[in-house]
Scaffold this motif. Structure first.
Motif, PDB file in Angstrom:
ATOM      1  N   TRP A 221       0.814  -1.206   0.000  1.00 36.01           N
ATOM      2  CA  TRP A 221       0.000   0.000   0.000  1.00 36.01           C
ATOM      3  C   TRP A 221       0.857   1.270   0.000  1.00 36.01           C
ATOM      4  CZ3 TRP A 221      -5.011   0.144  -1.092  1.00 36.01           C
ATOM      5  CH2 TRP A 221      -5.783  -1.014  -0.925  1.00 36.01           C
ATOM      6  N   MET A 222       1.923   1.293   0.778  1.00 38.14           N
ATOM      7  CA  MET A 222       2.725   2.514   0.863  1.00 38.14           C
ATOM      8  C   MET A 222       3.506   2.775  -0.425  1.00 38.14           C
ATOM      9  SD  MET A 222       1.707   3.734   3.590  1.00 38.14           S
ATOM     10  CE  MET A 222       2.733   5.194   3.454  1.00 38.14           C
TER      11      MET A 222
ATOM     12  N   GLN B 252       1.160   4.143  -2.899  1.00 41.36           N
ATOM     13  CA  GLN B 252       0.876   5.555  -2.641  1.00 41.36           C
ATOM     14  C   GLN B 252       1.851   6.455  -3.399  1.00 41.36           C
ATOM     15  OE1 GLN B 252      -0.235   7.713   1.320  1.00 41.36           O
ATOM     16  NE2 GLN B 252       2.001   7.628   1.266  1.00 41.36           N
TER      17      GLN B 252
ATOM     18  N   LEU C  27      -5.397   5.746   6.133  1.00 43.41           N
ATOM     19  CA  LEU C  27      -4.644   5.978   4.906  1.00 43.41           C
ATOM     20  C   LEU C  27      -5.581   6.273   3.748  1.00 43.41           C
ATOM     21  CD1 LEU C  27      -1.765   5.930   3.636  1.00 43.41           C
ATOM     22  CD2 LEU C  27      -2.204   3.520   3.057  1.00 43.41           C
TER      23      LEU C  27
ATOM     24  N   TRP D 181      -5.922   9.535   1.313  1.00 47.21           N
ATOM     25  CA  TRP D 181      -5.828   9.448  -0.147  1.00 47.21           C
ATOM     26  C   TRP D 181      -6.966  10.216  -0.819  1.00 47.21           C
ATOM     27  CZ3 TRP D 181      -4.168   3.884  -2.073  1.00 47.21           C
ATOM     28  CH2 TRP D 181      -2.871   3.604  -1.595  1.00 47.21           C
TER      29      TRP D 181
END
Length: 437
Positions: free
Chosen positions: A176-177, A180, A244, A248
């Motif tokens: 996920w990071m 991003q 998170l 976003w």
């Protein structure tokens, strides 16, 4: 035969012969047994099914499949209730598992598919999805419905958008990071309007956040244990993830998830760089000549699991209704035809639903996967024994629970409440609904 002018009289024997000939000429031809099929397929997938139905009807004269499309699963279900009362049920109906199973399996007008599998048309069929997967299987691993519209959530990505953003490699990252960072780059280099979107907020951010991170979604082994009511408790992983996602949306690297069809259309038209949605759109996207896309697995958190797990199967099956024997036999003949390698492989390749049989998967050439990224690997695992965290879940009242989850997530992603508050409310309401009759 010529008669003299003015003479049209027939001898008695001749009159009888001509009468019998006339009777034979107007004798009715025995009609084929009709197999009504009700479904909720849309667009490209509906056309793919209609094409198969036409091919089957043309291949023989004993059975005529008649399909009827409904706008929503709710409309189909309502029609089934009315048809059961009037004793005018279809032979087959597309019904979702809804992760409760008993709600459908215990209906008086439904018969389990496994009871028909000993027929010659289906006897030696090797189904693709492992029998330990709870979706459309009972506790003994028996198929309750014909597993025809099974799908999994995936991450679609627009290859042109990734190349335009000069991302190397030009594929989405699986954490996920790291994803991003790519979304920020995409937003700054051509995909500002829609770096990422989804039509599955509950599936992506709750259900499969657990499965892909090799965690249980609910207690009592996701409700698969015979004893004990399952319960929900969304821990720090969920809080971190939803926080998170809220960030976003606020920073506009993700368009707020929409449970409708808008996000699907936007990706199909090339507006969005990344879409998290069901695999059942693969065939539709393949028909878009201007769309160059591929498929990857959903992201995971390496702090939670070293290797991503497999998401839950969702979708629907064709449930067999109780009918007179001639209709049931005709229904089995049709399902047996759909199960043959040629037809089953065609359905898999044209739709993106999981393969119906192992033969369908084996018959699919490598050229089919050449432009689809990780799709083959994402599919192959479902024929193997599933890990406990990926077998699925059985939760009483889950349709109502999912509706509440949808509303709570929408509220959080709209900035109306923080992640921890939303998730506490979600678990409390779900645990209350689980215990309702």
């Amino acid at each position: 035969m010529n008669f003299p002018s003015g003479s049209c009289k027939l001898r008695p024997g001749m009159r009888i012969i001509l009468t019998l000939a006339a009777a034979v000429a107007v004798a009715p031809v025995w009609a084929a047994t009709e197999v009504p099929v009700w479904h909720t397929l849309k667009g490209h997938n509906a056309e793919a099914f209609q094409s198969l139905v036409r091919a089957y009807n043309s291949s023989q004269s004993n059975v005529k499949v008649v399909e009827r499309a409904f706008d929503t699963p709710e409309a189909l279900d309502q029609a089934l209730g009315s048809a059961a009362k009037s004793k005018n049920l279809p032979a087959l109906a597309q019904i979702g598992d809804s992760h409760t199973l008993k709600d459908v399996a215990q209906r008086s007008y439904v018969q389990p598919f496994y009871a028909l599998q000993k027929s010659s048309a289906l006897k030696n069929t090797r189904w693709f999805v492992s029998s330990d997967n709870a979706f459309i299987h009972d506790a003994r691993g028996r198929l309750m419905a014909f597993p025809y519209m099974l799908e999994i959530p995936v991450m679609y990505y627009n290859q042109d958008a990734f190349k335009q953003a000069r991302l190397v490699p030009a594929v989405p990252q699986r954490t996920w990071m790291e994803l991003q960072g790519q979304l920020v780059t995409l937003a700054n280099n051509g995909s500002r309007k829609c770096p990422l979107t989804s039509d599955l907020p509950v599936s992506i951010n709750l259900e499969n956040l657990a499965a892909v991170n090799n965690q249980l979604y609910a207690s009592a082994d996701n409700g698969l244990k015979a004893k004990g009511l399952p319960s929900f408790s969304f821990d720090s992983t969920y809080v971190r993830h939803l926080s998170l996602m809220i960030s976003w949306v606020r920073s506009e690297i993700m368009v707020r998830p929409d449970a409708g069809t808008k996000s699907i259309s936007r990706f199909a038209q090339g507006e969005c760089a990344v879409l998290m949605s069901s695999s059942g759109h693969i065939g539709e996207f393949l028909t878009r000549r201007s769309l160059r896309y591929a498929v990857s697995g959903l992201p995971y958190y390496p702090e939670v699991t070293r290797k991503p797990g497999n998401p839950f199967i969702s979708g629907a099956g064709l449930w067999v209704m109780k009918s007179e024997k001639s209709v049931t036999d005709a229904t089995v003949a049709f399902l047996g035809w759909l199960s043959q390698p040629e037809q089953a492989a065609r359905w898999y390749q044209q739709t993106g639903f999981l393969p119906l049989t192992q033969a369908a998967f084996d018959a699919t050439p490598s050229s089919y996967y050449a432009k689809l990224g990780q799709w083959r690997d994402l599919v192959a695992v479902y024929s193997n024994k599933a890990a406990l965290t990926a077998q699925g879940f059985r939760i009483h009242n889950y349709p109502a629970i999912r509706t509440r989850f949808q509303k709570i997530l929408d509220s959080a992603l709209s900035g109306q409440q923080p992640a921890v508050t939303a998730l506490n409310a979600a678990s409390a309401e779900a645990n209350r609904l689980v215990r309702q009759p």
